[in-house]
Design an enzyme around this catalytic site. Structure first.
Site, PDB file in Angstrom:
ATOM      1  CE1 TYR A   6       0.368   8.884 -15.082  1.00  0.00           C
ATOM      2  CE2 TYR A   6      -1.183   9.582 -13.417  1.00  0.00           C
ATOM      3  CZ  TYR A   6      -0.387   8.607 -13.960  1.00  0.00           C
ATOM      4  OH  TYR A   6      -0.339   7.364 -13.397  1.00  0.00           O
TER       5      TYR A   6
ATOM      6  CD1 TRP B  49      -1.351   6.287 -10.405  1.00  0.00           C
ATOM      7  CD2 TRP B  49      -1.062   4.248 -11.294  1.00  0.00           C
ATOM      8  NE1 TRP B  49      -0.333   5.691  -9.726  1.00  0.00           N
ATOM      9  CE2 TRP B  49      -0.135   4.428 -10.250  1.00  0.00           C
ATOM     10  CE3 TRP B  49      -1.085   3.027 -11.984  1.00  0.00           C
ATOM     11  CZ2 TRP B  49       0.779   3.436  -9.892  1.00  0.00           C
ATOM     12  CZ3 TRP B  49      -0.163   2.067 -11.627  1.00  0.00           C
ATOM     13  CH2 TRP B  49       0.750   2.280 -10.581  1.00  0.00           C
TER      14      TRP B  49
ATOM     15  CD  GLU C 174       0.679   4.277 -14.720  1.00  0.00           C
ATOM     16  OE1 GLU C 174       0.984   5.408 -14.273  1.00  0.00           O
ATOM     17  OE2 GLU C 174       1.457   3.314 -14.695  1.00  0.00           O
TER      18      GLU C 174
ATOM     19  CG  PHE D  95      -1.628   9.321  -8.389  1.00  0.00           C
ATOM     20  CD1 PHE D  95      -2.116  10.077  -9.449  1.00  0.00           C
ATOM     21  CD2 PHE D  95      -0.295   9.462  -8.053  1.00  0.00           C
ATOM     22  CE1 PHE D  95      -1.293  10.944 -10.153  1.00  0.00           C
ATOM     23  CE2 PHE D  95       0.541  10.330  -8.752  1.00  0.00           C
ATOM     24  CZ  PHE D  95       0.039  11.071  -9.804  1.00  0.00           C
TER      25      PHE D  95
ATOM     26  CG  ASN E 297       5.131   1.302 -16.335  1.00  0.00           C
ATOM     27  OD1 ASN E 297       4.065   1.538 -16.883  1.00  0.00           O
ATOM     28  ND2 ASN E 297       5.676   2.119 -15.445  1.00  0.00           N
ATOM     29  CD  GLU E 298       5.632   5.785 -16.855  1.00  0.00           C
ATOM     30  OE1 GLU E 298       6.496   6.000 -15.992  1.00  0.00           O
ATOM     31  OE2 GLU E 298       4.558   6.411 -16.910  1.00  0.00           O
TER      32      GLU E 298
ATOM     33  CD  GLN F 230       4.000   2.774  -7.985  1.00  0.00           C
ATOM     34  OE1 GLN F 230       3.759   2.291  -9.069  1.00  0.00           O
ATOM     35  NE2 GLN F 230       3.745   4.042  -7.708  1.00  0.00           N
TER      36      GLN F 230
ATOM     37  CG  HIS G 220       5.457  -0.704 -12.958  1.00  0.00           C
ATOM     38  ND1 HIS G 220       4.215  -0.427 -13.493  1.00  0.00           N
ATOM     39  CD2 HIS G 220       5.847   0.453 -12.358  1.00  0.00           C
ATOM     40  CE1 HIS G 220       3.876   0.825 -13.229  1.00  0.00           C
ATOM     41  NE2 HIS G 220       4.852   1.382 -12.529  1.00  0.00           N
TER      42      HIS G 220
ATOM     43  CG  ASN H  50       1.511   4.763 -18.050  1.00  0.00           C
ATOM     44  OD1 ASN H  50       0.589   4.020 -18.379  1.00  0.00           O
ATOM     45  ND2 ASN H  50       2.570   4.335 -17.379  1.00  0.00           N
TER      46      ASN H  50
ATOM     47  NE  ARG I 128      -0.177  -1.243 -16.709  1.00  0.00           N
ATOM     48  CZ  ARG I 128       0.622  -0.213 -16.454  1.00  0.00           C
ATOM     49  NH1 ARG I 128       0.140   0.906 -15.934  1.00  0.00           N
ATOM     50  NH2 ARG I 128       1.909  -0.279 -16.725  1.00  0.00           N
TER      51      ARG I 128
ATOM     52  CD  GLU J 145       3.925   8.458  -7.685  1.00  0.00           C
ATOM     53  OE1 GLU J 145       3.029   7.615  -7.826  1.00  0.00           O
ATOM     54  OE2 GLU J 145       4.737   8.747  -8.577  1.00  0.00           O
ATOM     55  CD1 TRP J 146       6.879   5.856  -8.852  1.00  0.00           C
ATOM     56  CD2 TRP J 146       8.175   4.189  -8.083  1.00  0.00           C
ATOM     57  NE1 TRP J 146       6.408   4.659  -9.372  1.00  0.00           N
ATOM     58  CE2 TRP J 146       7.174   3.631  -8.924  1.00  0.00           C
ATOM     59  CE3 TRP J 146       9.102   3.314  -7.493  1.00  0.00           C
ATOM     60  CZ2 TRP J 146       7.076   2.261  -9.189  1.00  0.00           C
ATOM     61  CZ3 TRP J 146       9.004   1.947  -7.751  1.00  0.00           C
ATOM     62  CH2 TRP J 146       8.017   1.441  -8.585  1.00  0.00           C
TER      63      TRP J 146
HETATM   64  C1  NOJ Z   1       3.608   6.318 -13.904  1.00  0.00           C
HETATM   65  C2  NOJ Z   1       4.178   5.121 -13.210  1.00  0.00           C
HETATM   66  O1  NOJ Z   1       4.015   4.003 -14.044  1.00  0.00           O
HETATM   67  C3  NOJ Z   1       3.571   4.850 -11.850  1.00  0.00           C
HETATM   68  O2  NOJ Z   1       4.365   3.898 -11.221  1.00  0.00           O
HETATM   69  C4  NOJ Z   1       3.478   6.130 -11.065  1.00  0.00           C
HETATM   70  O3  NOJ Z   1       2.980   5.906  -9.774  1.00  0.00           O
HETATM   71  C5  NOJ Z   1       2.592   7.094 -11.817  1.00  0.00           C
HETATM   72  N1  NOJ Z   1       3.185   7.392 -13.085  1.00  0.00           N
HETATM   73  C6  NOJ Z   1       2.369   8.409 -11.098  1.00  0.00           C
HETATM   74  O4  NOJ Z   1       3.566   9.072 -10.984  1.00  0.00           O
END
Ligand code: NOJ
Length: 517
Positions: free
Chosen positions: A344, A465, A418, A481, A201-202, A54, A156, A342, A111, A472-473
């Site tokens: 949100y 975060w 996050e 963010f 991660n996730e 990222q 990640h 994480n 991180r 952002e993917w």
């Molecule tokens: C979780 C992910 O780990 C991170 O890469 C992503 O940018 C954030 N969520 C926000 O979507």
């Protein structure tokens, strides 16, 4: 005083009283919350987070190879606005400047993640890349010089494309050997200075986005979940998560056997954690919340703590849910020193067993526990809208989530790895630098976190975060963010108000908020 003057004075005074009491009443309705650094333990971690793909850019520099995300983002149509991470924030060339900004923030931990393709460009089929090792050594040494602890995520999202092409990456148990080698290379090269490790991660989000919805690489899914040329949305997410858990556990064993006794760090995993509220106020609504939590969160954490998937998953999924062998149970059970969450947002969990008219066809399958999720009820959103599709601001979700974790896993150490806010697309322009909503978000979530800690949650740290705007993917650079805004033309990093706010908060500030969320 003249009677007329007395009357005027009396009217004026009563007016004042009534305005004041109306104001007090409104404030009381909204609940005043005070949040200050001293409400958290002295050794509490306050950090910020990023991940390699990222922010780094330099996508083919100094021996780095192509990752799955490099390949995926270069396919037209895969990413909004056709963007990619080739340059991203060019952190690869700006890392010293970025570390100064971390110092300004006053964080005590940072991180970040390690790019697999910089360290082992061909996985176990090639050599370690010394330039990649040097890059992360520089980051680690320089953050430590500023008194900032590196909190390192090993994997990640980005994986060498070669491993995808050779054997299908996370779908194959071969990945376990590759992941262990990658993790071991990190422990060997960085473990003398890194005291906090996250293996993966996730896993829960990646398994779903990449193998059920087919939105992330390698774009595998089946109808009606998504539109892909190959895949099986019912089975593959389960297999992938299973391989991730075993890969994690094997890496932890290597760490504990060969490195931890001397290096003395701690190791864990990071999962994405939504909170779920009842959609209907009946027993089915309550059960839907239980199932949503089990199929999305306990799916990962139960095996790590208790050695198997939640019983309710076995009940609904049946034999398609993979089994852990006796050896694997020994490996996986107890394989975390901490879990990172994480968090949100929150959703309403819709029961699809009894209220199936509310469920979209793709969401109520066994693999989702016959639940669907929504961000509104009776036309009322669960919170203020955010820029990430379906995300809303729901501070009390933080408290409720931590209550759930504390009840189900009473002694588990937790980091909030996050937590952050992105403005809706249409607000991006006006919100660029004066990001009051982001500040309010963090204040309100921190207040909820502090409350959960008073209620027993064992939380040891919090990472905002993100440190700075980044790739952002699927949404590319359309979502922000960051505490820092990054000018994509000049690569200048400009602190938003939230950066100033966070640094003041960390430096023992006291902030009194009136929660309006
Ligand atoms: C979780 C992910 O780990 C991170 O890469 C992503 O940018 C954030 N969520 C926000 O979507």
């Amino acid at each position: 005083m003249q009677p007329k003057a007395l009357l005027i004075f009396f009217i004026f005074f009563s007016l004042l009283i009534s305005i004041h009491s109306k104001y007090i009443h409104e404030v009381e309705d909204k609940e005043e919350v005070v949040i200050k650094r001293s409400m958290f333990p002295d050794n509490f971690i306050f950090g910020v987070g990023t991940s390699a793909y990222q922010i780094e850019g330099a996508y083919l520099e100094d021996g780095k190879s192509l990752s799955n995300w490099d390949v995926f983002t270069h396919v037209p149509g895969n990413i909004e606005s056709g963007e990619n991470g080739d340059v991203a924030d060019d952190h690869y060339h700006h890392y010293m400047e970025d570390i100064q900004k971390l110092e300004y923030l006053g964080v005590n931990a940072y991180r970040f993640s390690i790019s697999w393709t910089r360290i082992l460009p061909r996985g176990r089929f090639g050599e370690t890349n010394p330039s990649g090792v040097l890059f992360y050594n520089n980051i680690i040494d320089n953050v430590l010089l500023k008194g900032i602890q590196p909190f390192v995520t090993i994997h990640h999202n980005d994986i060498p494309q070669e491993l995808e092409d050779r054997y299908g990456s996370w779908l194959s148990s071969e990945i376990q050997e590759d992941f262990v080698l990658f993790a071991k290379t990190c422990f060997e090269n960085f473990g003398d200075r890194v005291k906090y490790w996250v293996t993966i991660n996730e896993p829960n989000i990646n398994a779903i986005l990449a193998y059920m919805e087919g939105a992330f690489p390698p774009r595998r899914c089946s109808a009606p979940f998504g539109n892909c040329s190959v895949g099986n949305s019912n089975m593959e997410p389960l297999i992938v998560a299973h391989n991730m858990l075993i890969s994690h556990a094997k890496a932890v064993k290597v760490y504990r056997d060969q490195f931890q006794p001397k290096q003395g760090g701690s190791i864990g995993i990071v999962v994405h954690a939504f909170h779920y509220e009842r959609y209907t106020d009946d027993e089915w609504g309550f059960q839907a919340v239980e199932r949503a939590y089990a199929f999305n969160l306990a799916w990962l954490i139960d095996p790590l703590i208790y050695g198997d998937y939640p019983a309710i998953m076995r009940k609904y999924i049946g034999k398609e849910l993979p089994n852990f062998s006796i050896e694997e149970v020994k490996l996986v059970k107890g394989s975390v020193d901490f879990v990172g969450l994480n968090h949100y947002t929150s959703f309403y969990a819709i029961d699809c067993l009894h209220h199936s008219t509310d469920c979209t066809p793709s969401e109520h399958r066994p693999v989702k526990g016959f639940t669907a999720r929504t961000g509104s009820r009776d036309g009322i959103p669960i919170g203020d809208e955010m820029g990430m599709f379906g995300f809303h601001v729901v501070p009390h979700g933080m408290e409720k989530l931590l209550n759930y974790i504390n009840m189900r896993y009473p002694n588990l150490s937790i980091y909030i790895t996050e937590n952050g806010y992105c403005p809706p697309y249409y607000q991006v322009g006006t919100q660029m630098l004066s990001d009051f909503k982001r500040i309010k978000y963090h204040e309100a979530y921190l207040a909820a976190l502090s409350k959960a800690m008073r209620e027993g949650a064992k939380v040891k740290g919090y990472f905002a975060w993100s440190f700075m705007d980044n790739f952002e993917w699927l949404q590319g650079y359309n979502i922000s963010f960051g505490l820092y805004f990054v000018d994509r033309k000049t690569m200048e990093r400009i602190p938003r108000l939230s950066a100033k706010w966070y640094s003041e908060f960390i430096a023992n500030g006291e902030i009194s908020i009136i929660s309006s969320f």
